[in-house]
Design a protein around this motif. Sequence first.
Motif, PDB file in Angstrom:
ATOM      1  N   HIS A  99       0.902   4.992   1.559  1.00  0.00           N
ATOM      2  CA  HIS A  99       0.349   5.833   2.611  1.00  0.00           C
ATOM      3  C   HIS A  99       0.689   7.296   2.346  1.00  0.00           C
ATOM      4  O   HIS A  99       1.820   7.613   1.953  1.00  0.00           O
TER       5      HIS A  99
ATOM      6  N   PRO B 267       0.815  -1.224   0.000  1.00  0.00           N
ATOM      7  CA  PRO B 267       0.000   0.000   0.000  1.00  0.00           C
ATOM      8  C   PRO B 267       0.845   1.269   0.000  1.00  0.00           C
ATOM      9  O   PRO B 267       1.994   1.272   0.445  1.00  0.00           O
TER      10      PRO B 267
ATOM     11  N   ARG C  92      -6.307  10.474  -5.300  1.00  0.00           N
ATOM     12  CA  ARG C  92      -5.468   9.276  -5.353  1.00  0.00           C
ATOM     13  C   ARG C  92      -5.802   8.475  -6.608  1.00  0.00           C
ATOM     14  O   ARG C  92      -6.941   8.081  -6.820  1.00  0.00           O
TER      15      ARG C  92
ATOM     16  N   THR D  37      -3.689   3.235  -5.051  1.00  0.00           N
ATOM     17  CA  THR D  37      -3.606   3.032  -3.598  1.00  0.00           C
ATOM     18  C   THR D  37      -2.512   2.046  -3.211  1.00  0.00           C
ATOM     19  O   THR D  37      -2.136   1.962  -2.043  1.00  0.00           O
ATOM     20  N   ASP D  38      -2.004   1.293  -4.188  1.00  0.00           N
ATOM     21  CA  ASP D  38      -0.886   0.388  -3.924  1.00  0.00           C
ATOM     22  C   ASP D  38      -0.044   0.259  -5.183  1.00  0.00           C
ATOM     23  O   ASP D  38      -0.465   0.656  -6.269  1.00  0.00           O
TER      24      ASP D  38
END
Length: 216
Positions: free
Chosen positions: A111, A109, A127, A130-131
């Motif tokens: 952050h 992920p 975003r 997300t990963d």
Amino acid sequence: MSTPNYSFKAEIRTDLGKGASRRLRHEGKVPAILYGGDVAPVSLTLIHDKVNNAADHEGFYSSILTLNVGGEEIQTILKDMQRHPFKPKLVHLDFQRVSAKEEFTTRIPVHLLNEEHIQKEGGVVIRHETDIEISCLPKDLPESVEIDLEGFEVGDTVHLADIKLPEGVTSVELGRGEDHNLLIVAIAAQKTEEEEAEDAAADAEPADDSDEDNAE
């Protein structure tokens, strides 16, 4: 960044099929499969609640997981998890063996830090990913990567190549070429009340069927 130690006892299962899997679930167990390396795939069962509780933690999905099978500790990563469509139950798990000497690929992920700074500056964080997919040795696997948004302004962006990965970790996408430099985060301007009202009005307008009616 250190990662938690996730360890689970697993038993080899020989009773296969949908009926056998249903019986296992009634007994509080979850069926699984372990594959990878030079060893044939193995069907397993694990204690459902222990895995389900661990699955509440984000690190579970991006950590090395240890399966104790008949006294042998096997290092793995989770490759797939099937959940019940409406019950808080796990249905099936896929684990892949990893070797301490061989790189493997997985997703971790992303952050974001200091998002509140963007809001104070009149911006909105958008975003796009997300990963991200990475490749590394098991010892170098990070639980996540961080992007600090302190000092960012409206119009700024973060692409995959802008993320500083830990030593020993590489981006799978970037390895495929420059055109795979994915957009991860963009900072946009906050909409005014008038703009939000206009968007709401546009969404509420019914479709214009006049042309279709005239064609009949």
